[in-house]
Design an enzyme around this catalytic site. Structure first.
Site, PDB file in Angstrom:
ATOM      1  N   ARG A 121       0.808  -1.231   0.000  1.00  0.00           N
ATOM      2  CA  ARG A 121       0.000   0.000   0.000  1.00  0.00           C
ATOM      3  C   ARG A 121       0.836   1.274   0.000  1.00  0.00           C
ATOM      4  NH1 ARG A 121      -2.948  -3.529   3.067  1.00  0.00           N
ATOM      5  NH2 ARG A 121      -4.797  -4.216   1.917  1.00  0.00           N
ATOM      6  N   LYS A 143       3.307  11.840 -11.050  1.00  0.00           N
ATOM      7  CA  LYS A 143       2.494  10.984 -11.923  1.00  0.00           C
ATOM      8  C   LYS A 143       3.279   9.696 -12.156  1.00  0.00           C
ATOM      9  CE  LYS A 143      -0.317  14.205 -14.619  1.00  0.00           C
ATOM     10  NZ  LYS A 143      -0.615  14.732 -15.969  1.00  0.00           N
ATOM     11  N   GLU A 185      10.333  19.571 -24.085  1.00  0.00           N
ATOM     12  CA  GLU A 185       9.636  19.870 -22.821  1.00  0.00           C
ATOM     13  C   GLU A 185      10.209  21.135 -22.184  1.00  0.00           C
ATOM     14  OE1 GLU A 185       6.953  18.283 -21.919  1.00  0.00           O
ATOM     15  OE2 GLU A 185       7.071  16.289 -22.843  1.00  0.00           O
ATOM     16  N   LYS A 227       7.860  23.460 -13.131  1.00  0.00           N
ATOM     17  CA  LYS A 227       7.000  22.289 -12.900  1.00  0.00           C
ATOM     18  C   LYS A 227       6.606  22.209 -11.419  1.00  0.00           C
ATOM     19  CE  LYS A 227       5.615  17.754 -13.875  1.00  0.00           C
ATOM     20  NZ  LYS A 227       5.683  16.538 -14.637  1.00  0.00           N
ATOM     21  N   GLU A 237      -4.153  17.694 -11.150  1.00  0.00           N
ATOM     22  CA  GLU A 237      -4.616  18.184 -12.452  1.00  0.00           C
ATOM     23  C   GLU A 237      -6.120  18.437 -12.495  1.00  0.00           C
ATOM     24  OE1 GLU A 237      -2.471  16.443 -15.850  1.00  0.00           O
ATOM     25  OE2 GLU A 237      -4.210  16.920 -17.082  1.00  0.00           O
ATOM     26  N   ARG A 241      -2.650  22.522 -13.634  1.00  0.00           N
ATOM     27  CA  ARG A 241      -1.626  21.548 -14.058  1.00  0.00           C
ATOM     28  C   ARG A 241      -1.788  21.165 -15.530  1.00  0.00           C
ATOM     29  NH1 ARG A 241       1.077  16.435 -10.823  1.00  0.00           N
ATOM     30  NH2 ARG A 241       2.366  15.751 -12.565  1.00  0.00           N
ATOM     31  N   ASN A 245       0.340  20.290 -20.355  1.00  0.00           N
ATOM     32  CA  ASN A 245       0.021  19.471 -21.533  1.00  0.00           C
ATOM     33  C   ASN A 245       0.070  20.280 -22.826  1.00  0.00           C
ATOM     34  OD1 ASN A 245      -0.394  17.190 -19.957  1.00  0.00           O
ATOM     35  ND2 ASN A 245      -2.514  17.787 -19.528  1.00  0.00           N
ATOM     36  N   HIS A 248       0.640  18.586 -26.116  1.00  0.00           N
ATOM     37  CA  HIS A 248       0.464  17.147 -25.893  1.00  0.00           C
ATOM     38  C   HIS A 248      -0.800  16.569 -26.521  1.00  0.00           C
ATOM     39  CE1 HIS A 248       3.786  17.821 -23.229  1.00  0.00           C
ATOM     40  NE2 HIS A 248       3.804  16.572 -22.815  1.00  0.00           N
ATOM     41  N   HIS A 252       0.193  13.592 -28.616  1.00  0.00           N
ATOM     42  CA  HIS A 252      -0.207  12.219 -28.279  1.00  0.00           C
ATOM     43  C   HIS A 252      -0.883  11.545 -29.456  1.00  0.00           C
ATOM     44  CE1 HIS A 252      -0.148  12.565 -23.604  1.00  0.00           C
ATOM     45  NE2 HIS A 252       0.999  12.208 -24.111  1.00  0.00           N
ATOM     46  N   HIS A 265       8.569  10.858 -27.781  1.00  0.00           N
ATOM     47  CA  HIS A 265       7.528  11.684 -27.176  1.00  0.00           C
ATOM     48  C   HIS A 265       7.809  13.187 -27.401  1.00  0.00           C
ATOM     49  CE1 HIS A 265       4.584  13.013 -24.250  1.00  0.00           C
ATOM     50  NE2 HIS A 265       5.529  13.633 -23.562  1.00  0.00           N
TER      51      HIS A 265
HETATM   52  P1  NAD Z   1      13.358   6.294 -21.541  1.00  0.00           P
HETATM   53  O1  NAD Z   1      13.183   6.111 -20.115  1.00  0.00           O
HETATM   54  O2  NAD Z   1      12.899   5.205 -22.449  1.00  0.00           O
HETATM   55  O3  NAD Z   1      14.898   6.574 -21.833  1.00  0.00           O
HETATM   56  C1  NAD Z   1      15.327   6.727 -23.175  1.00  0.00           C
HETATM   57  C2  NAD Z   1      16.537   5.835 -23.471  1.00  0.00           C
HETATM   58  O4  NAD Z   1      17.697   6.407 -22.874  1.00  0.00           O
HETATM   59  C3  NAD Z   1      16.430   4.439 -22.913  1.00  0.00           C
HETATM   60  O5  NAD Z   1      16.974   3.527 -23.829  1.00  0.00           O
HETATM   61  C4  NAD Z   1      17.296   4.497 -21.647  1.00  0.00           C
HETATM   62  O6  NAD Z   1      17.809   3.253 -21.275  1.00  0.00           O
HETATM   63  C5  NAD Z   1      18.380   5.432 -22.103  1.00  0.00           C
HETATM   64  N1  NAD Z   1      19.049   6.184 -21.045  1.00  0.00           N
HETATM   65  C6  NAD Z   1      18.514   6.732 -19.944  1.00  0.00           C
HETATM   66  N2  NAD Z   1      19.420   7.487 -19.313  1.00  0.00           N
HETATM   67  C7  NAD Z   1      20.561   7.410 -20.017  1.00  0.00           C
HETATM   68  C8  NAD Z   1      21.851   7.974 -19.868  1.00  0.00           C
HETATM   69  N3  NAD Z   1      22.136   8.842 -18.906  1.00  0.00           N
HETATM   70  N4  NAD Z   1      22.809   7.645 -20.781  1.00  0.00           N
HETATM   71  C9  NAD Z   1      22.523   6.806 -21.810  1.00  0.00           C
HETATM   72  N5  NAD Z   1      21.313   6.258 -22.011  1.00  0.00           N
HETATM   73  C10 NAD Z   1      20.346   6.566 -21.128  1.00  0.00           C
HETATM   74  O7  NAD Z   1      12.667   7.635 -22.089  1.00  0.00           O
HETATM   75  P2  NAD Z   1      12.363   9.039 -21.400  1.00  0.00           P
HETATM   76  O8  NAD Z   1      12.201   9.975 -22.528  1.00  0.00           O
HETATM   77  O9  NAD Z   1      13.292   9.350 -20.318  1.00  0.00           O
HETATM   78  O10 NAD Z   1      10.937   8.800 -20.729  1.00  0.00           O
HETATM   79  C11 NAD Z   1       9.790   8.504 -21.492  1.00  0.00           C
HETATM   80  C12 NAD Z   1       8.725   8.003 -20.554  1.00  0.00           C
HETATM   81  O11 NAD Z   1       8.397   9.024 -19.618  1.00  0.00           O
HETATM   82  C13 NAD Z   1       7.433   7.629 -21.253  1.00  0.00           C
HETATM   83  O12 NAD Z   1       7.000   6.393 -20.791  1.00  0.00           O
HETATM   84  C14 NAD Z   1       6.453   8.727 -20.837  1.00  0.00           C
HETATM   85  O13 NAD Z   1       5.130   8.278 -20.779  1.00  0.00           O
HETATM   86  C15 NAD Z   1       6.983   9.074 -19.472  1.00  0.00           C
HETATM   87  N6  NAD Z   1       6.639  10.414 -19.001  1.00  0.00           N
HETATM   88  C16 NAD Z   1       6.108  10.531 -17.762  1.00  0.00           C
HETATM   89  C17 NAD Z   1       5.785  11.766 -17.253  1.00  0.00           C
HETATM   90  C18 NAD Z   1       5.275  11.877 -15.853  1.00  0.00           C
HETATM   91  O14 NAD Z   1       4.877  12.978 -15.447  1.00  0.00           O
HETATM   92  N7  NAD Z   1       5.307  10.824 -15.077  1.00  0.00           N
HETATM   93  C19 NAD Z   1       6.002  12.921 -18.018  1.00  0.00           C
HETATM   94  C20 NAD Z   1       6.539  12.774 -19.288  1.00  0.00           C
HETATM   95  C21 NAD Z   1       6.858  11.515 -19.772  1.00  0.00           C
HETATM   96  N1  GLY Z   2       3.866  15.733 -17.743  1.00  0.00           N
HETATM   97  C1  GLY Z   2       2.671  16.419 -17.384  1.00  0.00           C
HETATM   98  C2  GLY Z   2       2.393  16.409 -15.918  1.00  0.00           C
HETATM   99  O1  GLY Z   2       3.202  15.954 -15.140  1.00  0.00           O
HETATM  100  O2  GLY Z   2       1.347  16.840 -15.508  1.00  0.00           O
END
Ligand code: NAD
Ligand code: GLY
Length: 361
Positions: A121, A143, A185, A227, A237, A241, A245, A248, A252, A265
């Protein structure tokens, strides 16, 4: 080292940002009163680069660290791998006062902190983001979640980390395309909230592009501040918040139609921001010169400014209708009225949206 507070009453926490600070994570985590056992969740790519340093730092602070490795890729951000993580945590006998450290990009951060939010939990999680996107966006704000075959990020929780530990030096090993996608971003923050920051991105482009520490630190810090401010105002949100987006709704749709494989993305968000700026102009909110300013900035960071020819506007509109950002059947857009300020607009006609999707930059 820079320090930013995310103000959320009893869920408040700090984001620490610096260069070369990775080895300090153990000492910082030591001050939180977690039990000795920590699970370090990562993927093979990031673990090979930074796992040993993070483990050594945590062990030096008295923790027993067990690594839980999930495969690298968005396709593994799903329930099956949450279940795998749950099994590993149970086998390790992590208790309610243990913590998870998420070391990686947004994929690792989202799934690891989602796992933390449901294991027994809810146990503590620490975000150690290593991509630009995760440092300026996904690690902050709570998130968490995974994808479902019926929709991306459709399953999840709001669950704030105990701390976010950002070492910008980790960006030196990041693929250039991933770095650029993260810049989308960053540009977003300038457009939605800070005209001065937008200007900074223009005047310091060369230094940022070549990852000069001083400028990179400013970029990550200012993005996190914006942020943190927005999230502090509206954690779940229900209002403001949603401005995060910007770009987005269309972005998306582009990602979804292209099966999440053709564009990163950030690339899709970059196109979405340009089309949304054009939509703002067509709605009478924004002048043509400012649409061009947005588009020039996106171009300057080598990001795409318009959706590809093979994605017809009607395909994008149809895809947007099923996105969760459509509220009660009406599409909701975040539209700039000048650099540094946006409005949330509902009820625009399909015709206007279609015209904005013809924009070529
Ligand atoms: P990712 O986590 O897939 O990383 C991209 C690539 O870079 C991967 O292959 C990873 O292994 C590699 N990598 C990571 N750090 C590295 C480093 N320092 N050196 C070399 N390689 C490295 O992609 P991302 O763009 O970081 O994240 C995308 C994800 O984030 C999506 O799933 C998206 O939905 C999510 N997201 C979440 C939020 C949120 O608020 N929670 C906001 C935006 C995006
Ligand atoms: N990435 C959008 C949010 O965190 O609300």
């Amino acid at each position: 080292m820079e320090k930013i507070r995310v103000e959320l009453e009893e869920r408040s926490y700090y984001i620490y940002i610096g260069n070369g600070i990775l080895d300090g994570i153990g000492e910082k985590a030591g001050g939180f009163g977690f039990t000795h056992h920590i699970a370090l969740i990562s993927n093979p790519t990031v673990f090979a680069l930074y796992g040993a340093r993070v483990m050594k730092s945590l062990e030096s602070a008295g923790f027993t660290v067990s690594e839980v490795i999930i495969p690298d890729g968005e396709q593994y951000k799903d329930f099956m791998w949450v279940n795998y993580i749950m099994g590993e945590l149970l086998k390790l006998r992590l208790d309610r006062k243990s913590a998870i450290v998420a070391l990686g990009g947004g994929v690792v951060g989202d799934i690891a902190c989602f796992a933390a939010s449901i294991y027994m939990r809810g146990i503590a999680c620490i975000q150690v983001p290593t991509t630009l996107l995760s440092q300026v966006d996904s690690s902050v704000g709570g998130k968490t979640g995974v994808n479902h075959f019926l929709g991306k990020n459709m399953i999840g929780t709001f669950y704030q980390p105990s701390l976010v530990w950002i070492d910008i030096d980790t960006l030196h090993t990041l693929d250039e395309r991933e770095f650029r996608a993260g810049m989308a971003e960053v540009i977003k923050y300038g457009v939605i909230r800070d005209a001065e920051f937008f200007e900074y991105l223009k005047t310091h482009k060369k230094a940022i592009d070549s990852c000069q520490p001083e400028q990179l630190l400013h970029v990550v810090k200012r993005s996190c501040e914006i942020k943190a401010d927005v999230v502090s105002e509206d954690e779940r949100e229900s209002g403001i918040r949603a401005i995060l987006n910007y770009g987005h709704t269309i972005g998306h749709a582009i990602e979804s139609i292209t099966g999440y494989t053709r564009f990163l993305h950030g690339e899709a968000v970059a196109m979405g921001m340009c089309h949304a700026a054009e939509l703002a102009r067509l709605s009478g909110l924004l002048d043509e010169g400012t649409v061009q300013d947005v588009s020039n900035m996106i171009k300057a960071y080598h990001l795409p400014v318009s959706s590809p020819e093979d994605l017809r506007p009607d395909m994008i509109i149809e895809s947007m209708q099923i996105d969760k950002k459509a509220v009660a059947g009406s599409l909701r857009f975040v539209l700039p009225d000048k650099i540094g300020s946006v409005r949330i607009v509902n009820g625009l006609s399909d015709d206007l949206i279609r015209k904005s999707l013809i924009y070529k930059g």
